[in-house]
Design an enzyme around this catalytic site. Structure first.
Site, PDB file in Angstrom:
ATOM      1  N   SER A  55     -23.939  69.560   6.381  1.00  0.00           N
ATOM      2  CA  SER A  55     -24.705  70.751   6.786  1.00  0.00           C
ATOM      3  C   SER A  55     -24.775  70.740   8.306  1.00  0.00           C
ATOM      4  O   SER A  55     -24.574  69.686   8.928  1.00  0.00           O
ATOM      5  CB  SER A  55     -26.129  70.643   6.215  1.00  0.00           C
ATOM      6  OG  SER A  55     -27.020  71.530   6.862  1.00  0.00           O
TER       7      SER A  55
ATOM      8  N   TYR B  43     -33.419  65.368   4.444  1.00  0.00           N
ATOM      9  CA  TYR B  43     -32.202  66.141   4.158  1.00  0.00           C
ATOM     10  C   TYR B  43     -31.158  65.858   5.247  1.00  0.00           C
ATOM     11  O   TYR B  43     -29.984  65.578   4.948  1.00  0.00           O
ATOM     12  CB  TYR B  43     -32.558  67.631   4.116  1.00  0.00           C
ATOM     13  CG  TYR B  43     -31.411  68.576   3.857  1.00  0.00           C
ATOM     14  CD1 TYR B  43     -30.935  68.803   2.569  1.00  0.00           C
ATOM     15  CD2 TYR B  43     -30.812  69.278   4.909  1.00  0.00           C
ATOM     16  CE1 TYR B  43     -29.892  69.683   2.332  1.00  0.00           C
ATOM     17  CE2 TYR B  43     -29.775  70.164   4.682  1.00  0.00           C
ATOM     18  CZ  TYR B  43     -29.316  70.383   3.392  1.00  0.00           C
ATOM     19  OH  TYR B  43     -28.280  71.263   3.165  1.00  0.00           O
ATOM     20  N   ALA B  44     -31.589  65.914   6.522  1.00  0.00           N
ATOM     21  CA  ALA B  44     -30.661  65.666   7.641  1.00  0.00           C
ATOM     22  C   ALA B  44     -30.077  64.264   7.556  1.00  0.00           C
ATOM     23  O   ALA B  44     -28.869  64.063   7.762  1.00  0.00           O
ATOM     24  CB  ALA B  44     -31.377  65.862   8.974  1.00  0.00           C
ATOM     25  N   ALA B  45     -30.920  63.292   7.217  1.00  0.00           N
ATOM     26  CA  ALA B  45     -30.433  61.909   7.096  1.00  0.00           C
ATOM     27  C   ALA B  45     -29.414  61.810   5.955  1.00  0.00           C
ATOM     28  O   ALA B  45     -28.386  61.125   6.080  1.00  0.00           O
ATOM     29  CB  ALA B  45     -31.602  60.966   6.851  1.00  0.00           C
ATOM     30  N   SER B  46     -29.671  62.517   4.851  1.00  0.00           N
ATOM     31  CA  SER B  46     -28.730  62.461   3.722  1.00  0.00           C
ATOM     32  C   SER B  46     -27.385  63.076   4.118  1.00  0.00           C
ATOM     33  O   SER B  46     -26.327  62.620   3.674  1.00  0.00           O
ATOM     34  CB  SER B  46     -29.308  63.178   2.488  1.00  0.00           C
ATOM     35  OG  SER B  46     -29.260  64.591   2.629  1.00  0.00           O
ATOM     36  N   LYS B  47     -27.421  64.103   4.944  1.00  0.00           N
ATOM     37  CA  LYS B  47     -26.178  64.785   5.331  1.00  0.00           C
ATOM     38  C   LYS B  47     -25.400  63.974   6.365  1.00  0.00           C
ATOM     39  O   LYS B  47     -24.171  63.854   6.276  1.00  0.00           O
ATOM     40  CB  LYS B  47     -26.490  66.190   5.858  1.00  0.00           C
ATOM     41  CG  LYS B  47     -27.058  67.130   4.786  1.00  0.00           C
ATOM     42  CD  LYS B  47     -26.134  67.222   3.608  1.00  0.00           C
ATOM     43  CE  LYS B  47     -26.577  68.148   2.519  1.00  0.00           C
ATOM     44  NZ  LYS B  47     -25.653  68.170   1.382  1.00  0.00           N
TER      45      LYS B  47
HETATM   46  N1  LIG Z   1     -26.988  77.319   1.405  1.00  0.00           N
HETATM   47  C1  LIG Z   1     -26.997  76.912   2.654  1.00  0.00           C
HETATM   48  O1  LIG Z   1     -27.474  77.610   3.561  1.00  0.00           O
HETATM   49  C2  LIG Z   1     -26.429  75.565   3.017  1.00  0.00           C
HETATM   50  C3  LIG Z   1     -26.427  75.212   4.379  1.00  0.00           C
HETATM   51  C4  LIG Z   1     -25.928  73.971   4.742  1.00  0.00           C
HETATM   52  C5  LIG Z   1     -25.442  73.110   3.783  1.00  0.00           C
HETATM   53  N2  LIG Z   1     -25.443  73.489   2.476  1.00  0.00           N
HETATM   54  C6  LIG Z   1     -24.937  72.526   1.508  1.00  0.00           C
HETATM   55  O2  LIG Z   1     -23.972  73.156   0.684  1.00  0.00           O
HETATM   56  C7  LIG Z   1     -24.036  72.595  -0.621  1.00  0.00           C
HETATM   57  C8  LIG Z   1     -24.142  73.693  -1.665  1.00  0.00           C
HETATM   58  O3  LIG Z   1     -25.342  74.396  -1.467  1.00  0.00           O
HETATM   59  P1  LIG Z   1     -25.700  75.741  -2.230  1.00  0.00           P
HETATM   60  O4  LIG Z   1     -26.435  76.560  -1.254  1.00  0.00           O
HETATM   61  O5  LIG Z   1     -24.491  76.261  -2.897  1.00  0.00           O
HETATM   62  O6  LIG Z   1     -26.736  75.179  -3.315  1.00  0.00           O
HETATM   63  P2  LIG Z   1     -27.223  75.833  -4.702  1.00  0.00           P
HETATM   64  O7  LIG Z   1     -28.604  75.315  -4.897  1.00  0.00           O
HETATM   65  O8  LIG Z   1     -26.976  77.294  -4.738  1.00  0.00           O
HETATM   66  O9  LIG Z   1     -26.237  75.143  -5.766  1.00  0.00           O
HETATM   67  C9  LIG Z   1     -26.318  73.784  -6.073  1.00  0.00           C
HETATM   68  C10 LIG Z   1     -25.815  73.574  -7.493  1.00  0.00           C
HETATM   69  O10 LIG Z   1     -25.916  72.173  -7.786  1.00  0.00           O
HETATM   70  C11 LIG Z   1     -26.386  72.033  -9.105  1.00  0.00           C
HETATM   71  N3  LIG Z   1     -27.055  70.734  -9.280  1.00  0.00           N
HETATM   72  C12 LIG Z   1     -28.261  70.354  -8.793  1.00  0.00           C
HETATM   73  N4  LIG Z   1     -28.568  69.120  -9.205  1.00  0.00           N
HETATM   74  C13 LIG Z   1     -27.527  68.699  -9.967  1.00  0.00           C
HETATM   75  C14 LIG Z   1     -27.264  67.511 -10.681  1.00  0.00           C
HETATM   76  N5  LIG Z   1     -28.126  66.483 -10.694  1.00  0.00           N
HETATM   77  N6  LIG Z   1     -26.098  67.406 -11.370  1.00  0.00           N
HETATM   78  C15 LIG Z   1     -25.207  68.430 -11.377  1.00  0.00           C
HETATM   79  N7  LIG Z   1     -25.418  69.598 -10.719  1.00  0.00           N
HETATM   80  C16 LIG Z   1     -26.554  69.716 -10.025  1.00  0.00           C
HETATM   81  C17 LIG Z   1     -27.367  73.175  -9.285  1.00  0.00           C
HETATM   82  O11 LIG Z   1     -27.606  73.439 -10.661  1.00  0.00           O
HETATM   83  C18 LIG Z   1     -26.648  74.304  -8.555  1.00  0.00           C
HETATM   84  O12 LIG Z   1     -25.814  75.030  -9.439  1.00  0.00           O
HETATM   85  C19 LIG Z   1     -25.217  71.615  -0.608  1.00  0.00           C
HETATM   86  O13 LIG Z   1     -24.738  70.309  -0.423  1.00  0.00           O
HETATM   87  C20 LIG Z   1     -26.023  72.049   0.578  1.00  0.00           C
HETATM   88  O14 LIG Z   1     -26.774  70.987   1.152  1.00  0.00           O
HETATM   89  C21 LIG Z   1     -25.915  74.700   2.073  1.00  0.00           C
END
Ligand SMILES: NC(=O)c1ccc[n+]([C@@H]2O[C@H](COP(=O)([O-])OP(=O)(O)OC[C@H]3O[C@@H](n4cnc5c(N)ncnc54)[C@H](O)[C@@H]3O)[C@@H](O)[C@H]2O)c1
Length: 265
Positions: A149, A162-166
């Site tokens: 992220s 969250y930042a540390a995990s990323k």
């Molecule tokens: N949306 C943003 O603005 C954004 C910004 C930066 C980084 N990200 C990163 O992008 C990635 C995707 O984000 P997103 O916005 O599509 O998220 P989202 O919440 O829309 O989708 C995440 C999906 O993961 C599934 N999930 C959750 N826990 C689970 C588990 N234990 N086992 C299997 N599936 C599981 C959920 O059911 C969901 O369908 C993430 O890693 C997020 O940190 C997103």
């Protein structure tokens, strides 16, 4: 693969005959990734803890020719990840998106909130990375995409764990890329800026937070999840044959453009 050939240039984005696993395919970026992979001809497994059926339906609408398999999984359970990897004899690509965020000051964080965020974002991602390369190593090929992220690089109050995990995910990926290069396995992260998905509902429901996140990117808007798909197809396909240990930033200029002030010049 002959990288000097016209065939390479003509087919570099083609995913046909590739077997790709998308974890997190039920929502947001993972759902868009699944549709885009199908549109580019890849066979895929749509894996998620929920909402898989609606993604499968949309995948079939975009390309009825590809082979798509639903797989319900909780990736915090390592044995389920191992079962998932056994669905294909040969795996060409793995995309792993699931993450959560608990946005609160570090001083207020409970240990169980810390464990919840780290066990999905970092530990489950670690387990997916490890299980993926164990399988890909057998065939001397593969491309893996994990999700970081902008918060892996720049923070605001409330983003600590969250930042540390990323940031941790980026380091796992870089190290794994170095370890697996000899097996022709490429491992990269993508770092999105603000994307309109359920993960960021809390921000869009808060007027000031939403305004700040709309105006900070140089392009002055949130991304649609489909706008992340180009980077995903690129990293999965032969178009990125020389790309590993990279963090692909897709943030409309969030990290590199200061954005506080437009001088009158
Ligand atoms: N949306 C943003 O603005 C954004 C910004 C930066 C980084 N990200 C990163 O992008 C990635 C995707 O984000 P997103 O916005 O599509 O998220 P989202 O919440 O829309 O989708 C995440 C999906 O993961 C599934 N999930 C959750 N826990 C689970 C588990 N234990 N086992 C299997 N599936 C599981 C959920 O059911 C969901 O369908 C993430 O890693 C997020 O940190 C997103």
């Amino acid at each position: 693969m002959d990288y000097t050939s016209n065939d390479y240039l003509k087919n570099m984005f083609n995913l046909s005959n590739k077997n790709i696993i998308v974890i997190g395919s039920g929502s947001g970026i993972g759902r868009s990734a699944s549709l885009a992979i199908a549109a580019h001809g890849g066979n895929l497994i749509c894996a998620d803890i929920q909402n898989i059926e609606s993604t499968i339906k949309a995948v079939k609408e975009i390309n009825s020719e590809v082979n798509v398999i639903p797989f319900e999984i909780d990736i915090t359970n390592k044995s389920e990840i191992i079962k998932l990897m056994d669905e294909y004899d040969v795996i060409d690509g793995v995309v792993c998106t699931p993450s959560i965020n608990v946005r609160k000051l570090l001083i207020d964080y409970t240990e169980s909130e810390f464990d919840k965020v780290i066990s999905l974002n970092l530990k489950a991602t670690f387990n997916v990375l490890q299980a993926s390369v164990k399988k890909m190593k057998l065939n001397n090929k593969g491309s893996i995409i994990a999700f970081s992220s902008i918060r892996g690089s720049v923070v605001e109050p409330g983003q600590s764990v969250y930042a540390a995990s990323k940031a941790g995910t980026e380091k796992l990926v870089n190290t794994l890329a170095a370890e697996m290069a000899q097996y022709n396995i490429r491992v990269n992260t993508i770092s999105p800026g603000p994307v309109m998905t359920p993960l960021t509902d809390q921000l869009r429901n808060d007027k000031l937070w939403n305004e700040a996140y709309t105006t900070k990117p140089a392009l002055q808007r949130w991304a649609q999840p489909n706008e992340l798909a180009g980077g995903i197809i690129y990293l999965l396909s032969d178009a990125s044959s020389y790309v590993t240990a990279t963090n692909l930033i897709i943030d409309a200029g969030w990290i590199n453009v200061d954005g506080r002030f437009n001088p009158n010049i």
